[in-house]
Design a protein around this motif. Structure first.
Motif, PDB file in Angstrom:
ATOM      1  N   GLN A   1      12.146  -5.434 -73.139  1.00 55.04           N
ATOM      2  CA  GLN A   1      13.618  -5.493 -73.229  1.00 55.04           C
ATOM      3  C   GLN A   1      14.264  -4.717 -72.089  1.00 55.04           C
ATOM      4  OE1 GLN A   1      13.762  -4.138 -77.263  1.00 55.04           O
ATOM      5  NE2 GLN A   1      14.340  -6.159 -78.066  1.00 55.04           N
ATOM      6  N   GLU A   2      13.683  -3.569 -71.770  1.00 54.75           N
ATOM      7  CA  GLU A   2      14.229  -2.752 -70.660  1.00 54.75           C
ATOM      8  C   GLU A   2      14.109  -3.476 -69.324  1.00 54.75           C
ATOM      9  OE1 GLU A   2      13.843   1.933 -71.908  1.00 54.75           O
ATOM     10  OE2 GLU A   2      12.245   1.004 -70.749  1.00 54.75           O
TER      11      GLU A   2
ATOM     12  N   ASP B   1      19.638  -8.037 -66.028  1.00 54.68           N
ATOM     13  CA  ASP B   1      21.026  -8.297 -66.443  1.00 54.68           C
ATOM     14  C   ASP B   1      21.990  -7.303 -65.793  1.00 54.68           C
ATOM     15  OD1 ASP B   1      19.989 -10.314 -67.992  1.00 54.68           O
ATOM     16  OD2 ASP B   1      19.887  -9.088 -69.820  1.00 54.68           O
TER      17      ASP B   1
ATOM     18  N   ARG C   1       8.997 -12.517 -71.699  1.00 50.67           N
ATOM     19  CA  ARG C   1       9.473 -12.886 -73.040  1.00 50.67           C
ATOM     20  C   ARG C   1       8.901 -11.873 -74.028  1.00 50.67           C
ATOM     21  NH1 ARG C   1       7.060 -18.881 -71.910  1.00 50.67           N
ATOM     22  NH2 ARG C   1       8.597 -19.414 -70.316  1.00 50.67           N
ATOM     23  N   LEU C   2       9.585 -11.723 -75.148  1.00 50.10           N
ATOM     24  CA  LEU C   2       9.070 -10.770 -76.147  1.00 50.10           C
ATOM     25  C   LEU C   2       7.678 -11.181 -76.622  1.00 50.10           C
ATOM     26  CD1 LEU C   2      12.057  -9.681 -78.391  1.00 50.10           C
ATOM     27  CD2 LEU C   2      10.725  -8.306 -76.762  1.00 50.10           C
TER      28      LEU C   2
ATOM     29  N   ARG D   1       7.356  -3.916 -76.631  1.00 55.94           N
ATOM     30  CA  ARG D   1       8.530  -4.806 -76.781  1.00 55.94           C
ATOM     31  C   ARG D   1       9.754  -4.144 -76.180  1.00 55.94           C
ATOM     32  NH1 ARG D   1       7.032  -6.050 -82.311  1.00 55.94           N
ATOM     33  NH2 ARG D   1       5.752  -7.919 -82.197  1.00 55.94           N
ATOM     34  N   HIS D   2       9.881  -2.857 -76.422  1.00 53.28           N
ATOM     35  CA  HIS D   2      11.004  -2.097 -75.876  1.00 53.28           C
ATOM     36  C   HIS D   2      10.954  -2.121 -74.339  1.00 53.28           C
ATOM     37  CE1 HIS D   2      14.201   0.785 -75.782  1.00 53.28           C
ATOM     38  NE2 HIS D   2      13.477   1.613 -75.052  1.00 53.28           N
ATOM     39  N   LYS D   3       9.751  -1.987 -73.790  1.00 56.60           N
ATOM     40  CA  LYS D   3       9.595  -2.022 -72.323  1.00 56.60           C
ATOM     41  C   LYS D   3      10.033  -3.382 -71.780  1.00 56.60           C
ATOM     42  CE  LYS D   3       6.194  -1.356 -68.650  1.00 56.60           C
ATOM     43  NZ  LYS D   3       6.909  -0.339 -67.888  1.00 56.60           N
TER      44      LYS D   3
ATOM     45  N   ASN E   1      13.972  -6.700 -68.840  1.00 50.95           N
ATOM     46  CA  ASN E   1      14.930  -7.814 -68.796  1.00 50.95           C
ATOM     47  C   ASN E   1      16.366  -7.308 -68.665  1.00 50.95           C
ATOM     48  OD1 ASN E   1      12.993  -9.785 -68.774  1.00 50.95           O
ATOM     49  ND2 ASN E   1      12.992 -10.079 -70.990  1.00 50.95           N
ATOM     50  N   LEU E   2      16.642  -6.175 -69.270  1.00 49.90           N
ATOM     51  CA  LEU E   2      17.980  -5.577 -69.151  1.00 49.90           C
ATOM     52  C   LEU E   2      18.254  -5.160 -67.697  1.00 49.90           C
ATOM     53  CD1 LEU E   2      20.549  -4.586 -70.647  1.00 49.90           C
ATOM     54  CD2 LEU E   2      19.398  -2.364 -70.923  1.00 49.90           C
TER      55      LEU E   2
END
Ligand SMILES: CC(C)(COP(=O)(O)OP(=O)(O)OC[C@H]1O[C@@H](n2cnc3c(N)ncnc32)[C@H](O)[C@@H]1OP(=O)(O)O)[C@@H](O)C(=O)NCCC(=O)NCCS
Length: 196
Positions: free
Chosen positions: A63-64, A70, A27-28, A59-61, A66-67
């Motif tokens: 997101q990456e 996806d 999670r962020l 945070r960017h890491k 989690n992406l």
């Protein structure tokens, strides 16, 4: 032949509960804790990558990571200590080669938690998942040859040394050696959760 990777795995993120740990999607709000872990010199010593410079980069890491799930290209778990609900590390089958049914793993623990078998508990959960549910044919780990604790845990869980590359990786002004370890599905033996 089409890939044998089991796409169903990517329908919803596979969280796990072990004896002492929860393995869940990032999670962020994990950013500060992950920043703390990845700013620790003992953690980063043999990672051969620079630590993220600030919370925004972490945070960017996240997101990456989690992406990657996806996009069905990787799975990354935050390792939570059940008792304190504190994040103590992470584990990723961070790169999946669909054509080869091969996954590359990466992992780290906060040094305060080293030497307690926590990462072994994660291996005992994620390795069977990788072979039996995700349907990988093999798993790989790439380590700095000086990284004794990483080598130790790989050998303990049945990985074998497959290659030694001399000075194949340029980092921080130096050409570094790499060791590649792998575990084939046919050589995987489910290990009891014992302290050995
Ligand atoms: C690699 C890393 C995760 C290994 O962590 P670890 O705590 O040593 O690994 P384990 O969870 O398997 O714990 C094993 C140790 O716990 C001990 N232990 C204590 N209780 C235990 C239990 N219930 N079950 C199993 N082992 C137990 C074992 O004896 C062993 O100690 P030893 O190494 O002195 O023999 C850790 O060193 C790390 O985060 N390093 C920095 C990041 C890094 O380099 N990552 C890899 C990049 S390739």
């Amino acid at each position: 032949m089409t890939s044998a990777i089991n796409e169903e795995v990517f329908v919803s993120f596979p969280n796990f509960e072990t004896q002492r740990l929860l393995l869940r999607r990032f999670r962020l709000s994990d950013a500060e804790r992950l920043f703390e872990i990845r700013s620790n010199f003992r953690v980063m010593r043999y990672m051969d990558t620079f630590p993220e410079p600030n919370i925004q980069a972490i945070r960017h890491k996240i997101q990456e990571m989690n992406l990657a799930f996806d996009l069905k290209l990787g799975l990354n778990w935050a390792i939570m200590d059940k008792q304190s609900d504190k994040m103590i590390g992470y584990f990723g089958i961070w790169r999946i080669e669909w054509d080869n049914c091969r996954g590359e793993i990466g992992y780290s623990l906060d040094p305060d938690y080293w030497g307690n078998g926590y990462m072994s508990e994660v291996f005992q959960t994620i390795i069977p998942f990788g072979f039996r549910q995700l349907n990988l044919h093999s798993m790989e780990a790439n380590i700095n040859p000086h990284n004794e604790s990483s080598r130790k845990i790989l050998l303990k869980h049945g990985f074998v040394k497959e290659a030694y590359f001399q000075e194949n990786f340029f980092f921080d002004g130096q050409f570094l050696d790499s060791e590649i370890y792998s575990l084939l599905e046919k050589n995987f033996i489910s290990r009891p959760n014992s302290h050995s």
